[in-house]
Design a protein around this motif. Structure first.
Motif, PDB file in Angstrom:
ATOM      1  N   ASN A 207       0.870  -1.191  -0.015  1.00 56.17           N
ATOM      2  CA  ASN A 207       0.083   0.070  -0.141  1.00 56.17           C
ATOM      3  C   ASN A 207       0.872   1.202  -0.221  1.00 56.17           C
ATOM      4  OD1 ASN A 207      -2.470   1.438   0.706  1.00 56.17           O
ATOM      5  ND2 ASN A 207      -1.365   1.988   2.555  1.00 56.17           N
ATOM      6  N   ALA A 208       1.942   1.359   0.680  1.00 54.51           N
ATOM      7  CA  ALA A 208       3.004   2.477   0.915  1.00 54.51           C
ATOM      8  C   ALA A 208       3.522   2.739  -0.601  1.00 54.51           C
ATOM      9  CB  ALA A 208       3.760   2.096   1.962  1.00 54.51           C
ATOM     10  N   ILE A 209       3.977   1.527  -1.031  1.00 57.04           N
ATOM     11  CA  ILE A 209       4.541   1.620  -2.265  1.00 57.04           C
ATOM     12  C   ILE A 209       3.655   2.153  -3.369  1.00 57.04           C
ATOM     13  CG2 ILE A 209       5.475   0.278  -4.172  1.00 57.04           C
ATOM     14  CD1 ILE A 209       6.714  -1.583  -1.918  1.00 57.04           C
ATOM     15  N   LYS A 214       1.492   7.248  -7.087  1.00 61.05           N
ATOM     16  CA  LYS A 214       0.582   8.293  -7.657  1.00 61.05           C
ATOM     17  C   LYS A 214       1.122   9.659  -7.272  1.00 61.05           C
ATOM     18  CE  LYS A 214      -3.188   5.459  -6.107  1.00 61.05           C
ATOM     19  NZ  LYS A 214      -3.573   5.406  -4.649  1.00 61.05           N
ATOM     20  N   LEU A 215       2.540   9.664  -6.845  1.00 62.09           N
ATOM     21  CA  LEU A 215       3.092  10.908  -6.430  1.00 62.09           C
ATOM     22  C   LEU A 215       4.261  11.453  -7.748  1.00 62.09           C
ATOM     23  CD1 LEU A 215       3.936  10.704  -2.741  1.00 62.09           C
ATOM     24  CD2 LEU A 215       1.427  11.868  -4.085  1.00 62.09           C
ATOM     25  N   PRO A 216       4.788  12.497  -7.755  1.00 64.18           N
ATOM     26  CA  PRO A 216       5.542  12.887  -8.806  1.00 64.18           C
ATOM     27  C   PRO A 216       7.004  11.943  -8.870  1.00 64.18           C
ATOM     28  CG  PRO A 216       4.806  14.946  -7.985  1.00 64.18           C
ATOM     29  CD  PRO A 216       4.250  13.661  -6.998  1.00 64.18           C
ATOM     30  N   GLU A 217       7.474  11.673  -7.602  1.00 69.29           N
ATOM     31  CA  GLU A 217       8.661  10.846  -7.490  1.00 69.29           C
ATOM     32  C   GLU A 217       8.284   9.446  -7.983  1.00 69.29           C
ATOM     33  OE1 GLU A 217       7.106  12.280  -4.683  1.00 69.29           O
ATOM     34  OE2 GLU A 217       8.154  11.397  -2.950  1.00 69.29           O
ATOM     35  N   LYS A 218       7.036   8.798  -7.982  1.00 76.33           N
ATOM     36  CA  LYS A 218       6.813   7.538  -8.633  1.00 76.33           C
ATOM     37  C   LYS A 218       7.295   6.339  -7.461  1.00 76.33           C
ATOM     38  CE  LYS A 218       4.807   8.597 -12.558  1.00 76.33           C
ATOM     39  NZ  LYS A 218       3.676   8.977 -11.992  1.00 76.33           N
ATOM     40  N   VAL A 219       8.446   6.621  -6.995  1.00 77.91           N
ATOM     41  CA  VAL A 219       8.995   5.488  -6.174  1.00 77.91           C
ATOM     42  C   VAL A 219       9.056   6.093  -4.656  1.00 77.91           C
ATOM     43  CG1 VAL A 219       9.680   3.791  -7.783  1.00 77.91           C
ATOM     44  CG2 VAL A 219      11.221   5.756  -6.935  1.00 77.91           C
ATOM     45  N   MET A 220       9.273   5.021  -3.741  1.00 79.10           N
ATOM     46  CA  MET A 220       9.486   5.175  -2.390  1.00 79.10           C
ATOM     47  C   MET A 220      10.834   5.957  -2.380  1.00 79.10           C
ATOM     48  SD  MET A 220       9.692   2.524   0.667  1.00 79.10           S
ATOM     49  CE  MET A 220       7.971   2.378   1.169  1.00 79.10           C
ATOM     50  N   PRO A 221      11.355   6.955  -1.497  1.00 80.41           N
ATOM     51  CA  PRO A 221      12.827   7.564  -1.550  1.00 80.41           C
ATOM     52  C   PRO A 221      13.627   6.271  -0.846  1.00 80.41           C
ATOM     53  CG  PRO A 221      10.944   9.003  -0.380  1.00 80.41           C
ATOM     54  CD  PRO A 221      10.139   7.737  -0.815  1.00 80.41           C
ATOM     55  N   GLN A 222      14.663   6.517  -1.776  1.00 81.31           N
ATOM     56  CA  GLN A 222      15.559   5.426  -1.096  1.00 81.31           C
ATOM     57  C   GLN A 222      15.871   5.287   0.479  1.00 81.31           C
ATOM     58  OE1 GLN A 222      19.568   3.685  -2.710  1.00 81.31           O
ATOM     59  NE2 GLN A 222      18.360   3.864  -4.501  1.00 81.31           N
ATOM     60  N   VAL A 408       1.894  11.217   7.014  1.00 84.15           N
ATOM     61  CA  VAL A 408       0.693  12.264   6.437  1.00 84.15           C
ATOM     62  C   VAL A 408       0.192  11.429   5.355  1.00 84.15           C
ATOM     63  CG1 VAL A 408       0.153  14.359   5.466  1.00 84.15           C
ATOM     64  CG2 VAL A 408       1.857  14.228   7.491  1.00 84.15           C
ATOM     65  N   LEU A 409       0.718  11.016   4.346  1.00 86.54           N
ATOM     66  CA  LEU A 409       0.270  10.146   3.250  1.00 86.54           C
ATOM     67  C   LEU A 409      -0.539   8.932   3.579  1.00 86.54           C
ATOM     68  CD1 LEU A 409       3.407  10.255   1.104  1.00 86.54           C
ATOM     69  CD2 LEU A 409       1.366  11.555   0.548  1.00 86.54           C
ATOM     70  N   LEU A 410      -0.131   8.597   4.865  1.00 84.34           N
ATOM     71  CA  LEU A 410      -0.711   6.849   5.073  1.00 84.34           C
ATOM     72  C   LEU A 410      -2.130   7.638   5.862  1.00 84.34           C
ATOM     73  CD1 LEU A 410       2.058   4.854   6.832  1.00 84.34           C
ATOM     74  CD2 LEU A 410       0.910   4.567   4.570  1.00 84.34           C
ATOM     75  N   ILE A 411      -2.189   8.516   6.523  1.00 85.22           N
ATOM     76  CA  ILE A 411      -3.230   9.059   7.189  1.00 85.22           C
ATOM     77  C   ILE A 411      -4.601   9.542   6.168  1.00 85.22           C
ATOM     78  CG2 ILE A 411      -4.193  10.780   8.809  1.00 85.22           C
ATOM     79  CD1 ILE A 411      -1.616  10.285  10.351  1.00 85.22           C
ATOM     80  N   GLU A 412      -3.716  10.268   5.281  1.00 84.57           N
ATOM     81  CA  GLU A 412      -4.542  10.808   4.029  1.00 84.57           C
ATOM     82  C   GLU A 412      -5.206   9.520   3.325  1.00 84.57           C
ATOM     83  OE1 GLU A 412      -2.247  13.379   1.509  1.00 84.57           O
ATOM     84  OE2 GLU A 412      -2.628  14.944   2.842  1.00 84.57           O
ATOM     85  N   HIS A 413      -4.377   8.663   3.010  1.00 85.71           N
ATOM     86  CA  HIS A 413      -4.950   7.413   2.443  1.00 85.71           C
ATOM     87  C   HIS A 413      -6.064   6.683   3.083  1.00 85.71           C
ATOM     88  CE1 HIS A 413      -4.645   4.005  -0.399  1.00 85.71           C
ATOM     89  NE2 HIS A 413      -4.667   3.059   0.877  1.00 85.71           N
ATOM     90  N   LYS A 414      -5.641   6.626   4.345  1.00 83.00           N
ATOM     91  CA  LYS A 414      -6.771   5.984   5.141  1.00 83.00           C
ATOM     92  C   LYS A 414      -8.349   6.815   5.325  1.00 83.00           C
ATOM     93  CE  LYS A 414      -6.771   4.651  10.168  1.00 83.00           C
ATOM     94  NZ  LYS A 414      -7.347   3.143  10.339  1.00 83.00           N
ATOM     95  N   ARG A 415      -7.900   8.005   5.377  1.00 82.81           N
ATOM     96  CA  ARG A 415      -9.164   8.809   5.444  1.00 82.81           C
ATOM     97  C   ARG A 415     -10.103   8.731   4.182  1.00 82.81           C
ATOM     98  NH1 ARG A 415      -6.824  13.604   7.341  1.00 82.81           N
ATOM     99  NH2 ARG A 415      -6.814  13.554   9.572  1.00 82.81           N
ATOM    100  N   SER A 416      -9.121   8.591   2.744  1.00 80.07           N
ATOM    101  CA  SER A 416      -9.608   8.749   1.748  1.00 80.07           C
ATOM    102  C   SER A 416     -10.570   7.503   1.319  1.00 80.07           C
ATOM    103  CB  SER A 416      -8.746   8.931   0.592  1.00 80.07           C
ATOM    104  OG  SER A 416      -8.021   7.770   0.516  1.00 80.07           O
TER     105      SER A 416
END
Ligand SMILES: Nc1ncnc2c1ncn2[C@@H]1O[C@H](COP(=O)(O)OP(=O)(O)O)[C@@H](O)[C@H]1O
Ligand SMILES: [Mg+2]
Length: 418
Positions: A207-209, A214-222, A408-416
């Motif tokens: 889910n995190a991946i 969907k973000l501009p960077e496309k992948v999880m930061p290294q 923040v992204l995880l909390i937003e995702h959960k709300r959505s």
């Protein structure tokens, strides 16, 4: 106990080798699992045409006292193991057996299991084998106490996952038990089971991946990928040291819990990182097999087939090494790992040229994917140390910021999703 297997082996390289089959069993579907013992040092290049031969076509080299078992997930074998346990499952205080059928799980409704009542809140996940629901404990004496749990609901019943969980509690140091799924209780019905487990509220690593995709960077930061890789290596290392193979290591079987939100130091050595390994349904207890057992089956139903399964070589712990590689690959590239054989060396497909730390990652994947045999497994601890050094040298400064952003992204995702 010598069975006539040898005479049925056609290949000449087996001549003179003592191979005895301790047991041949058939399951209801007619497929048999074979249990071979090779008591002497043998150099076997290739053999085929074992009785019920389609099961085994092996290319083996230099085996010393290797016990081959076809399928560690064979239903009859699992039943046999469970029926012969020195401490049977029904003796555990949190094990319940009911004469009735699996209750119907209705969303937003009450459900009682034994003496406890629950409210079934929602479906939180589904895998190849089970549905997982979130439920709230209804506590009549304290209505404000609405502790959340999960129900892992499976048909037919799956006592094996509960067995593995009990073994982890017995074998692991208490200080690291929270890194693995915890079950409060297990309920077995005529046609199914419900494992009541701890709820991890912030989604799987997959889910995190996908959030980063969907973000501009496309992948999880290294920095985060390395941070998680160090934690994953440690979790699997500890599991292996108590002789359990997870058997289904992949991004959807790592999950983030409350601790991930609380742990704001992001210390690379800390054990309160909030990443937990779940889904022990495909796990293998190597203590139930003779020392040095290896397997020959492929996992068909779920999970990744490791290199040994693809090339028909025996395997044991290698399947988890492959799972780690596949999970780390997915964090780095945002897609599932595909493998190729490049002049005898197994490598993941993918453009490493454009990846930071390409040389280290190439080495990482090559060592995880090219394991010479069951007796020479690479050191997970050694690999973890190298990734940790890289983390400390180049990424320790940015990890807090990146973790906060992921929270923040995880909390937003959960709300959505609500
Ligand atoms: N304890 C848990 N807390 C929250 N979600 C969970 C939990 N256990 C499982 N899940 C979710 O349910 C999915 C399936 O559970 P899993 O145990 O992996 O079953 P399967 O054996 O079918 O793969 C997981 O990928 C995850 O999304
Ligand atoms: Mg799963």
């Amino acid at each position: 106990k010598m069975v006539t297997a040898v005479s049925k082996l056609s290949h000449s390289s087996l001549q003179g080798h003592c191979i005895c089959t301790s047991e041949i069993r058939k399951d209801k579907c007619g497929s048999s699992y074979l249990y071979y013992v090779m008591p002497r040092y043998s150099e076997i290049q290739e053999y085929m045409g074992v009785p019920k031969g389609s099961l085994l076509v092996l290319r083996l080299k230099y085996f010393r006292n290797l016990f081959l078992v076809e399928n560690p997930w064979n239903k009859e074998l699992i039943c046999k193991f469970l029926s012969e346990l020195p401490k049977p499952l029904h003796t555990y205080a949190n094990y319940f057996e009911w004469k009735s059928a699996l209750p119907f799980i209705k969303l937003k409704a009450e459900l009682s299991l034994g003496s406890s009542s629950f409210h079934v809140d929602c479906l939180v996940g589904e895998g190849a084998f089970a549905q997982v629901y979130q439920a709230s404990v209804l506590d009549a004496s304290n209505p404000r106490n609405n502790q959340k749990v999960t129900f892992k609901v499976q048909k037919p019943a799956n006592p094996w996952e509960f067995y593995i969980a009990t073994q982890l509690v017995e074998r692991l140091n208490p200080s690291i038990q929270h890194l693995y799924i915890h079950f409060y209780s297990a309920h077995f019905f005529q046609n199914g089971s419900i494992l009541v487990g701890e709820l991890y509220n912030y989604g799987t690593l997959l889910n995190a991946i996908n959030i980063y995709k969907k973000l501009p960077e496309k992948v999880m930061p290294q920095a985060l990928a390395i941070y998680f890789a160090v934690k994953i290596l440690y979790m699997v290392e500890e599991l292996h040291s108590c002789k359990i193979i997870h058997g289904d290591i992949k991004p959807d079987n790592f999950i983030l819990g409350e601790r991930f939100l609380d742990n704001d130091t992001c210390d690379i050595d800390s054990l309160s990182h909030g990443l937990t390994l779940i889904d022990l349904g495909q796990s293998i207890d190597m203590k139930l097999f003779p020392e040095g057992t290896a397997f020959t089956a492929k996992c068909e139903t779920s999970g990744f087939q490791c290199i040994e399964m693809l090339t028909q070589k025996p395997w044991n712990y290698q399947t988890d090494y492959f799972g780690i590689a596949a999970t780390v690959y997915c964090m780095l590239f945002g897609t599932y790992m595909q493998v190729k054989n490049d002049n005898g060396i197994w490598k993941p497909e993918g453009a490493f040229r454009r990846l930071a730390n390409a040389d280290l990652w190439k080495e990482f994947f090559e060592s995880m994917l090219n394991i010479p045999n069951c007796h020479s497994l690479p050191s997970l601890g050694g690999m973890r140390k190298r990734l940790k050094d890289l983390f400390c040298k180049s990424y320790a400064k940015e990890i807090k910021f990146l973790r906060n952003r992921l929270v923040v992204l995880l909390i937003e995702h959960k709300r959505s999703r609500k």
